[in-house]
Design an enzyme around this catalytic site. Sequence first.
Site, PDB file in Angstrom:
ATOM      1  N   ASP A   1       0.841  -0.958   0.155  1.00  0.00           N
ATOM      2  CA  ASP A   1      -0.073  -0.141   0.262  1.00  0.00           C
ATOM      3  C   ASP A   1       1.114   1.396  -0.099  1.00  0.00           C
ATOM      4  OD1 ASP A   1      -0.951   0.393   3.539  1.00  0.00           O
ATOM      5  OD2 ASP A   1       0.893   0.470   2.592  1.00  0.00           O
TER       6      ASP A   1
ATOM      7  N   ASP B   1      -8.028  -7.417   1.495  1.00  0.00           N
ATOM      8  CA  ASP B   1      -6.761  -7.381   2.509  1.00  0.00           C
ATOM      9  C   ASP B   1      -7.636  -6.967   3.979  1.00  0.00           C
ATOM     10  OD1 ASP B   1      -6.223  -4.201   1.990  1.00  0.00           O
ATOM     11  OD2 ASP B   1      -5.243  -5.024   3.916  1.00  0.00           O
TER      12      ASP B   1
END
Length: 373
Positions: A92, A267
Amino acid sequence: MATFPFEISAREGKARTGRLKTPRGDIRTPAFMPVGTAGTVKALYMDQVQGAGADIILGNTYHLMLRPGAERVQRLGGLHKFSGWSGPMLTDSGGFQVWSLAQLRKMDADGVTFQSHIDGSTHRLTPARSIEIQADLLGADISMQLDECTNFPCTHEEAERSLALSLKWGERSLDAFGARDAQTLFGIIQGSNFPDLRERSAKGVTAQGFGGIALGGLAVGEGHDQMCATIDMTMPHLPDHMPRYVMGVGKPIDLVESVARGIDMFDCVLPTRSGRHGQAWTWDGPLNLNNAKFAEDTSPLDPVINCPASQVYSRAYLHHLFKAGEYLGPMLLSWHNTAFFQALMAEMRAAIAEGRFEALRATLSAGWENTKS
Ligand SMILES: CNc1nc2cc(C(=O)NN)ccc2[nH]1
């Protein structure tokens, strides 16, 4: 920028199953990505993560840039070599943790300056720096644009300003990413829970030409029903052929209801974080192994799931481990929960392929109704 081939092999309603094909291997979708925050999926060997059925894991840029440092990871061969995970990896941008963890952060039109929650050192994240960390230094197969994580709840005006900044940072992220042939970049949709803003953000991100599209600003306390409503208002504006990823989601009920709406990737830290605290997820809902009712329960967590933590150990033994504060307790539940989440994804993929997803959804959602909040 590479666009990884995304092949949809079957559909049922809005749900779809397929493969996202990357240079480091195929990702079977719908896919759940175990979170490897600091280069480790907490308390698990990467062999256990792979054995549980995961095709891809997530790494957190915020944590790794603070410790051990992104340049150090590069000097050590990149995140795959450093961590021992040879399959596809998504990182990320660092934005979410800056908003949720960093001390003293200062936002401006070009990026964010913040102090490390570890040692107070000062760091700067811009779209270009985040791309450099993710794609060049860590070596992620899939990088995420830097965006602003809009506070929840917020006013329409705040959400409007925030999504405009995220669209600007999306352009800068694409510029910085450039033409890479073995890595790709996903954009992120914001817009809080305003239909007009989610539409504007979805159309804007779609037009920018990313390799996939993430729905951000969810799992931030809005609750299951609002999360589903926000997905509902967003999906009509997304192209069918691109992978859709909901960040930070979620509980098993969230996964089922999101797959039913056409989401392909997820996720969440829940499997390992809840496992460390004694919570085991099962087809019949979550169990709290700290509860005395398990003290002499000789049954395993789940005899069907192909994982020693699910099949070999009794609930009584697991209860004992948590009462005794033994390390093996969190280790075994992290393993079981990771295997359960992968088994759930595998079952949803098979159900979509066999035309029985809605039947599975009805059964699971009924049994998990009380896990929504
Ligand atoms: C656990 N909840 C949760 N929500 C998230 C949202 C984002 C996001 O909007 N990034 N731009 C990222 C990670 C998240 N994790």
